[in-house]
Design a protein around this motif. Structure first.
Motif, PDB file in Angstrom:
ATOM      1  N   SER A  83      34.567 -47.980  18.906  1.00 15.09           N
ATOM      2  CA  SER A  83      34.626 -47.554  20.184  1.00 15.09           C
ATOM      3  C   SER A  83      34.987 -48.880  21.281  1.00 15.09           C
ATOM      4  O   SER A  83      35.733 -48.825  22.084  1.00 15.09           O
ATOM      5  CB  SER A  83      33.290 -46.916  20.570  1.00 15.09           C
TER       6      SER A  83
ATOM      7  N   LYS B 227      43.223 -44.343  22.420  1.00 14.14           N
ATOM      8  CA  LYS B 227      42.087 -43.084  22.299  1.00 14.14           C
ATOM      9  C   LYS B 227      41.910 -42.562  21.047  1.00 14.14           C
ATOM     10  O   LYS B 227      40.978 -42.009  20.756  1.00 14.14           O
ATOM     11  CB  LYS B 227      42.820 -41.960  23.277  1.00 14.14           C
ATOM     12  N   ARG B 228      42.849 -42.975  20.152  1.00 13.13           N
ATOM     13  CA  ARG B 228      42.740 -42.418  18.684  1.00 13.13           C
ATOM     14  C   ARG B 228      43.021 -43.771  17.825  1.00 13.13           C
ATOM     15  O   ARG B 228      43.340 -44.655  18.135  1.00 13.13           O
ATOM     16  CB  ARG B 228      43.798 -41.355  18.388  1.00 13.13           C
TER      17      ARG B 228
ATOM     18  N   GLN C  52      46.460 -44.638  17.267  1.00  8.45           N
ATOM     19  CA  GLN C  52      46.912 -45.549  18.429  1.00  8.45           C
ATOM     20  C   GLN C  52      46.392 -46.791  18.480  1.00  8.45           C
ATOM     21  O   GLN C  52      47.383 -47.698  18.753  1.00  8.45           O
ATOM     22  CB  GLN C  52      46.597 -44.818  19.662  1.00  8.45           C
TER      23      GLN C  52
ATOM     24  N   PHE D 148      38.778 -49.851  20.726  1.00  8.63           N
ATOM     25  CA  PHE D 148      39.384 -48.759  21.213  1.00  8.63           C
ATOM     26  C   PHE D 148      39.479 -48.928  22.801  1.00  8.63           C
ATOM     27  O   PHE D 148      40.660 -49.154  23.457  1.00  8.63           O
ATOM     28  CB  PHE D 148      39.009 -47.122  20.932  1.00  8.63           C
ATOM     29  N   ASP D 149      38.281 -49.477  23.505  1.00 10.09           N
ATOM     30  CA  ASP D 149      38.383 -49.675  24.727  1.00 10.09           C
ATOM     31  C   ASP D 149      39.111 -50.762  25.111  1.00 10.09           C
ATOM     32  O   ASP D 149      39.923 -50.861  26.156  1.00 10.09           O
ATOM     33  CB  ASP D 149      36.739 -49.971  25.383  1.00 10.09           C
TER      34      ASP D 149
END
Length: 160
Positions: A135, A144-145, A148, A138-139
Motif C-alpha cells: 500500500s 491503484k492496482r 499499474q 502504491f501511494d
C-alpha cells in the motif's frame, strides 16, 4: 347297477398342442422371412453396401486430411535484442520516488506474478507486512492496482 364311466377329453391338452404347433410354425416362418430379407439385402444389394462403406471411409479420410493440411501453424519470430548487461536499479530515480529497498524488492516480486501470501513466504515476513509495504508502494507510485504499479516501476527503471 353301476353306470359306465366315460373319460372326458381335457380341453387344455388340445389347446396346448395347437398353441405349440402354431407357435413353432410362426417361428419357422419368421426365420425364413428374415433369411430372405438378409439374402435380398446383402446379396442383391452388396454393391451398394460396399460402395457406401468405401464412400464413408474416404469422406472421413478427406475430412481428417483437410483439417490437418489447413491447420495454421504458429509463426515464431525470434529477434535478438542487445543487452548491455545485468539490470541495475536507477539510484537517482529510486531516491526521487522515495521507495525503500524493501518496497522495490516487493515491487519486483509483484512483477514476477506472486501473490501476497507467496511474497510473505519468500521474504519470511507476515502477509500483513507485505500488504503494508504494497500500500505504501502504491501511494508513492500513484498506482491503484498491482499491474499499474508494475507498469510505473518498469517505466521509472526501478524493476527490469
Amino acid at each position: 347297477m353301476s353306470l359306465p364311466t366315460k373319460s372326458v377329453p381335457r380341453p387344455h391338452r388340445g389347446a396346448l398342442r395347437d398353441v405349440l404347433i402354431y407357435g413353432l410354425s410362426g417361428g419357422v416362418l419368421i426365420t425364413v422371412l428374415k433369411l430372405i430379407e438378409y439374402r435380398f439385402l446383402v446379396i442383391e444389394h452388396s454393391v451398394e453396401i460396399y460402395g457406401a462403406l468405401i464412400a464413408a471411409l474416404f469422406a472421413g479420410l478427406g475430412i481428417r486430411l483437410g483439417l490437418t493440411l489447413t491447420r495454421k501453424h504458429p509463426t515464431v519470430i525470434l529477434k535478438e535484442v542487445p543487452v548491455a548487461g545485468p539490470f541495475v536499479i536507477d539510484e537517482t530515480r529510486m531516491k526521487e520516488s522515495g521507495l525503500t529497498p524493501r518496497e522495490i524488492e516487493i515491487l519486483g516480486l509483484i512483477a514476477s506474478g506472486l501473490s501476497n501470501r507467496e511474497i510473505a513466504a519468500r521474504l519470511f515476513v507476515s502477509e500483513n507486512t507485505v500488504k503494508t509495504h504494497s500500500s505504501r508502494l502504491f501511494d508513492k507510485l500513484g498506482a491503484k492496482r498491482r499491474t499499474q504499479a508494475v507498469q510505473f516501476g518498469k517505466a521509472a527503471g526501478l524493476i527490469p
